[in-house]
Scaffold this active site. Structure first.
Site, short mmCIF file in Angstrom:
data_model
loop_
_atom_site.label_atom_id
_atom_site.label_comp_id
_atom_site.label_asym_id
_atom_site.label_seq_id
_atom_site.Cartn_x
_atom_site.Cartn_y
_atom_site.Cartn_z
N ASN A 10 28.41 17.47 0.74
CA ASN A 10 29.78 17.15 0.34
C ASN A 10 30.54 16.74 1.61
O ASN A 10 30.82 17.58 2.45
CB ASN A 10 30.41 18.41 -0.29
CG ASN A 10 31.88 18.22 -0.60
OD1 ASN A 10 32.40 17.10 -0.61
ND2 ASN A 10 32.57 19.32 -0.86
N LYS A 12 33.49 15.71 1.93
CA LYS A 12 34.93 16.01 1.87
C LYS A 12 35.75 14.81 2.38
O LYS A 12 35.36 13.68 2.17
CB LYS A 12 35.24 17.29 2.66
CG LYS A 12 34.40 18.47 2.18
CD LYS A 12 34.95 19.78 2.63
CE LYS A 12 33.99 20.89 2.23
NZ LYS A 12 34.50 22.22 2.50
N HIS A 95 35.12 22.12 -7.39
CA HIS A 95 35.01 22.64 -6.02
C HIS A 95 36.21 23.54 -5.75
O HIS A 95 37.32 23.27 -6.21
CB HIS A 95 34.97 21.47 -5.02
CG HIS A 95 34.63 21.92 -3.64
ND1 HIS A 95 35.56 22.49 -2.80
CD2 HIS A 95 33.45 21.93 -2.97
CE1 HIS A 95 34.96 22.83 -1.66
NE2 HIS A 95 33.68 22.50 -1.74
N GLU A 97 38.14 23.87 -3.35
CA GLU A 97 39.33 23.21 -2.77
C GLU A 97 40.12 22.48 -3.85
O GLU A 97 41.34 22.40 -3.80
CB GLU A 97 38.89 22.26 -1.63
CG GLU A 97 38.47 23.05 -0.40
CD GLU A 97 37.39 22.42 0.44
OE1 GLU A 97 37.19 21.20 0.38
OE2 GLU A 97 36.72 23.18 1.19
N GLU A 167 29.53 28.86 -4.98
CA GLU A 167 30.12 28.79 -3.65
C GLU A 167 31.19 29.88 -3.52
O GLU A 167 32.32 29.70 -3.98
CB GLU A 167 30.78 27.42 -3.45
CG GLU A 167 29.80 26.27 -3.54
CD GLU A 167 30.28 25.07 -2.75
OE1 GLU A 167 29.55 24.64 -1.86
OE2 GLU A 167 31.40 24.59 -3.00
N GLY A 173 33.37 26.88 4.71
CA GLY A 173 34.01 26.41 5.93
C GLY A 173 34.46 27.52 6.85
O GLY A 173 35.22 27.29 7.80
N SER A 213 28.91 27.63 4.16
CA SER A 213 28.41 27.74 5.54
C SER A 213 26.89 27.73 5.63
O SER A 213 26.29 28.47 6.41
CB SER A 213 28.99 28.98 6.23
OG SER A 213 30.41 28.87 6.29
C1 PEP Z 1 31.39 22.84 0.61
O1 PEP Z 1 32.08 21.93 0.98
O2 PEP Z 1 31.10 22.89 -0.58
C2 PEP Z 1 30.90 23.81 1.59
C3 PEP Z 1 30.10 24.75 1.19
O3 PEP Z 1 31.32 23.67 2.89
P1 PEP Z 1 30.68 24.36 4.21
O4 PEP Z 1 29.21 24.12 4.15
O5 PEP Z 1 31.33 23.66 5.35
O6 PEP Z 1 31.01 25.82 4.15
#
Ligand code: PEP
Length: 251
Positions: A10, A12, A95, A97, A167, A173, A213
Site C-alpha cells: 500500500n 499510501k 483501511h 486511515e 491490521e 506505521g 509494520s
Molecule cells: C498499511 O499501510 O496498511 C500498513 C500496514 O503500513 P505499515 O506497514 O507502514 O505499518
C-alpha cells in the site's frame, strides 16, 4: 487447506508517476520464489501508469479506496468503473486511515464493497482494533462488527475473491508489530467469524493478510503462522529492495 500467499504493498500518499512506474518495473522484474500473488496500490494519479507498466505481468494493481456512486456531482471522488478504466482490478476498502481520518463507517464500506464487486473488481477488506479496544479486550467483537457490517448482504459466490487484511491500528506505521502469535490468534478468530457468518469452506478459502509494520526482518516469522496467508505492507513497500525481500519471504 493450501492457500496461495498474497503479498500487497500500500503506497499510501507517496510517489510521483515516474517514481511509481520505476517501483512497479522493479517489482515486475523481481524474483517471486514462493509464487505468491503480488499486489501494489499506488495513488490514483499513478494508477493508469502503473497498470501500463504491469500489463502482461501477474502483479495485481489496486486502488486504495473508491466511492460507491457510479457518477455524478461528487467532487474529488473516484467511482469503481473509473478505477477499472484506469487498469486496476482490485480496491482496498476499510483501511484504518480511511476509517479514522475520512469517516468510512462499516455502513459506508458495505456500499463501497457492493459497488466495487458490481464492477467485477476484487476487494481487500481491512479490519483491526485500536490499542484502547485491544486493552479493553474488544478486539474480536470490533472485528466481528467490521465483518458483519462491511460484508452484510453478500453470498460466498459474491465474495469468492475476497481478501481480508487484519491490521491492528496500533501497529500501522508505528514500528510496533503484533507478534506472530497475536496475529495467528486474530486470524483464527476471523476464520471462525467467517465460518459462522458464511460456511466452513468459505472460511478456509478466504485469504487473510496481516498488516502493521511488516518488515524484512519479521516477515518470515509472521508468514510461518498457519492462518496468515500474506501481508499488507505500507512503509517497506515503498523501497523496491525491501518489498522484493518481503515477496521472497523464507518458509
Ligand atoms: C498499511 O499501510 O496498511 C500498513 C500496514 O503500513 P505499515 O506497514 O507502514 O505499518
Amino acid at each position: 487447506m493450501a492457500r496461495k500467499s498474497f503479498i500487497a504493498g500500500n503506497w499510501k500518499m507517496h510517489k510521483t508517476i515516474a517514481e511509481s512506474k520505476a517501483l512497479a518495473q522493479a517489482i515486475k522484474e523481481a524474483q517471486n520464489k514462493n509464487n505468491a500473488d503480488i499486489m501494489v496500490a499506488p495513488v490514483f494519479t499513478s494508477l493508469n501508469a502503473v497498470a501500463e507498466v504491469l500489463k502482461g505481468s501477474n502483479v495485481i494493481v489496486s486502488a486504495q479506496d473508491c466511492f460507491y456512486e457510479e457518477k455524478g456531482a461528487f467532487t474529488s471522488q473516484i467511482a469503481p468503473n473509473q478505477v477499472k478504466d484506469a487498469g486496476a482490478t482490485c480496491v482496498i476498502l476499510g483501511h484504518s486511515e480511511r476509517r479514522s481520518l475520512f469517516g468510512d463507517t462499516n455502513e459506508i464500506l458495505n456500499k463501497k464493497v457492493k459497488a466495487v464487486l458490481a464492477q467485477g473488481l476484487r476487494v481487500v477488506y481491512c479490519v483491526g482494533e485500536t490499542l484502547q479496544e485491544r486493552e479493553s479486550e474488544k478486539t474480536i467483537s470490533v472485528i466481528q462488527q467490521q465483518i458483519e457490517g462491511g460484508l452484510k448482504g453478500f453470498t460466498t459466490q459474491d465474495l469468492k475473491d475476497l481478501v481480508i487484511a487484519y491490521e491492528p491500528v496500533w501497529a500501522i506505521g508505528t514500528g510496533k508489530t503484533a507478534t506472530p502469535e497475536q496475529a495467528q490468534e486474530v486470524h483464527k478468530a476471523i476464520r471462525n467469524i467467517l465460518e459462522q457468518k458464511f460456511d466452513k469452506d468459505f472460511a478456509q478459502q478466504v485469504r487473510i493478510l496481516y498488516g502493521g509494520s511488516v518488515k524484512t526482518d519479521n516477515v518470515d516469522a509472521i508468514m510461518a503462522k498457519e492462518d496468515v496467508d500474506g501481508v499488507l505492507v505500507g512503509g517497506q513497500s515503498l523501497v523496491a529492495e525491501q518489498f522484493i525481500r518481503i515477496i521472497n519471504y523464507n518458509k
